[in-house]
Design a protein around this motif. Structure first.
Motif, mmCIF file in Angstrom:
data_model
loop_
_atom_site.group_PDB
_atom_site.id
_atom_site.type_symbol
_atom_site.label_atom_id
_atom_site.label_comp_id
_atom_site.label_asym_id
_atom_site.label_seq_id
_atom_site.Cartn_x
_atom_site.Cartn_y
_atom_site.Cartn_z
ATOM 1 N N ILE A 173 46.906 -97.597 26.957
ATOM 2 C CA ILE A 173 46.804 -98.720 26.045
ATOM 3 C C ILE A 173 47.213 -98.210 24.721
ATOM 4 O O ILE A 173 46.758 -97.435 24.315
ATOM 5 N N SER A 174 48.009 -99.320 24.134
ATOM 6 C CA SER A 174 48.491 -99.042 22.753
ATOM 7 C C SER A 174 48.712 -100.096 21.976
ATOM 8 O O SER A 174 48.715 -101.463 22.613
ATOM 9 N N TYR A 175 48.850 -100.288 20.695
ATOM 10 C CA TYR A 175 48.854 -100.984 19.699
ATOM 11 C C TYR A 175 50.176 -100.895 18.911
ATOM 12 O O TYR A 175 50.345 -99.753 18.289
ATOM 13 N N LEU A 176 50.843 -101.899 18.752
ATOM 14 C CA LEU A 176 51.996 -101.973 17.900
ATOM 15 C C LEU A 176 51.655 -101.920 16.438
ATOM 16 O O LEU A 176 51.079 -102.910 16.083
ATOM 17 N N ILE A 177 52.361 -101.071 15.585
ATOM 18 C CA ILE A 177 51.895 -101.137 14.080
ATOM 19 C C ILE A 177 53.310 -101.172 13.435
ATOM 20 O O ILE A 177 54.120 -100.413 13.781
ATOM 21 N N GLU A 178 53.320 -102.239 12.506
ATOM 22 C CA GLU A 178 54.559 -102.209 11.640
ATOM 23 C C GLU A 178 54.248 -101.881 10.177
ATOM 24 O O GLU A 178 53.322 -102.130 9.706
ATOM 25 N N CYS A 179 54.915 -100.780 9.779
ATOM 26 C CA CYS A 179 54.671 -100.382 8.356
ATOM 27 C C CYS A 179 55.472 -101.083 7.540
ATOM 28 O O CYS A 179 56.502 -101.732 7.616
ATOM 29 N N LYS A 180 55.233 -100.967 6.006
ATOM 30 C CA LYS A 180 55.651 -101.878 5.010
ATOM 31 C C LYS A 180 57.449 -101.372 4.916
ATOM 32 O O LYS A 180 58.261 -102.182 4.414
ATOM 33 N N ASP A 181 57.612 -100.046 5.253
ATOM 34 C CA ASP A 181 59.126 -99.756 5.262
ATOM 35 C C ASP A 181 59.791 -100.310 6.284
ATOM 36 O O ASP A 181 61.111 -99.956 6.465
ATOM 37 N N GLY A 182 59.326 -101.054 7.379
ATOM 38 C CA GLY A 182 59.757 -101.494 8.512
ATOM 39 C C GLY A 182 59.983 -100.724 9.705
ATOM 40 O O GLY A 182 60.339 -101.195 10.597
ATOM 41 N N SER A 183 59.517 -99.684 9.586
ATOM 42 C CA SER A 183 59.364 -98.730 10.566
ATOM 43 C C SER A 183 58.250 -99.364 11.711
ATOM 44 O O SER A 183 57.383 -99.963 11.261
ATOM 45 N N LYS A 184 58.179 -98.987 12.945
ATOM 46 C CA LYS A 184 57.413 -99.432 14.014
ATOM 47 C C LYS A 184 56.915 -98.008 14.647
ATOM 48 O O LYS A 184 57.679 -97.183 15.160
ATOM 49 N N LYS A 185 55.438 -98.248 15.147
ATOM 50 C CA LYS A 185 55.033 -97.282 15.815
ATOM 51 C C LYS A 185 53.923 -97.749 16.808
ATOM 52 O O LYS A 185 53.570 -99.011 16.566
ATOM 53 N N THR A 186 53.572 -96.977 17.727
ATOM 54 C CA THR A 186 52.234 -97.320 18.662
ATOM 55 C C THR A 186 51.238 -96.701 18.530
ATOM 56 O O THR A 186 51.455 -95.017 18.462
ATOM 57 N N LEU A 187 50.185 -97.079 18.299
ATOM 58 C CA LEU A 187 49.027 -96.024 18.412
ATOM 59 C C LEU A 187 48.305 -96.035 19.643
ATOM 60 O O LEU A 187 47.952 -97.420 19.873
ATOM 61 N N GLY A 188 48.377 -95.228 20.380
ATOM 62 C CA GLY A 188 47.599 -95.481 21.877
ATOM 63 C C GLY A 188 46.785 -94.322 22.560
ATOM 64 O O GLY A 188 46.542 -93.189 21.772
ATOM 65 N N VAL A 189 46.202 -94.527 23.550
ATOM 66 C CA VAL A 189 45.505 -93.620 24.229
ATOM 67 C C VAL A 189 45.912 -93.634 25.768
ATOM 68 O O VAL A 189 46.335 -94.823 26.257
#
Length: 106
Positions: free
Chosen positions: A23-39
């Motif tokens: 399971i992961s959540y999409l995170i969008e940063c102010k600089d436009g980069s994208k990440k997922t935080l997951g388990v």
């Protein structure tokens, strides 16, 4: 290792794979980069993921075995380790632990 993410937008709908084993959540940063935080929950067999962009995966907790693309070798990654997966590829993860991670997309 990333210890804090500032000025982010978190998408509330999770990405759920393999009947909830990942399971992961999409995170969008102010600089436009994208990440997922997951388990990744403990698995009985490796789970295979496909990539569409380059991915850098940081292990935050736990330990896992990873096989990237067609590589025959499996590598073990633990807290503080990271690994890269090229775009339009795949990787498999296996763990008997709960693994927390951050995936940096692109």
């Amino acid at each position: 290792m990333t210890s804090q993410l500032d000025f982010v937008t978190i998408h509330k709908k999770p990405n759920v794979y393999f009947q909830g084993r990942s399971i992961s959540y999409l995170i969008e940063c102010k600089d436009g980069s994208k990440k997922t935080l997951g388990v990744l929950l403990p698995t009985e067999k490796p789970l295979t993921f496909e990539t569409h962009v380059n991915e850098l995966i940081e292990i935050i907790s736990g330990s896992c075995e990873v096989r990237i693309g067609d590589d025959e070798e499996t590598y073990v990654y633990s807290v503080g380790d990271s690994f890269s997966v090229p775009e339009n590829s795949r990787f498999s993860m296996y763990s008997t632990d709960v693994v927390d991670y951050i995936c940096h997309l692109g």
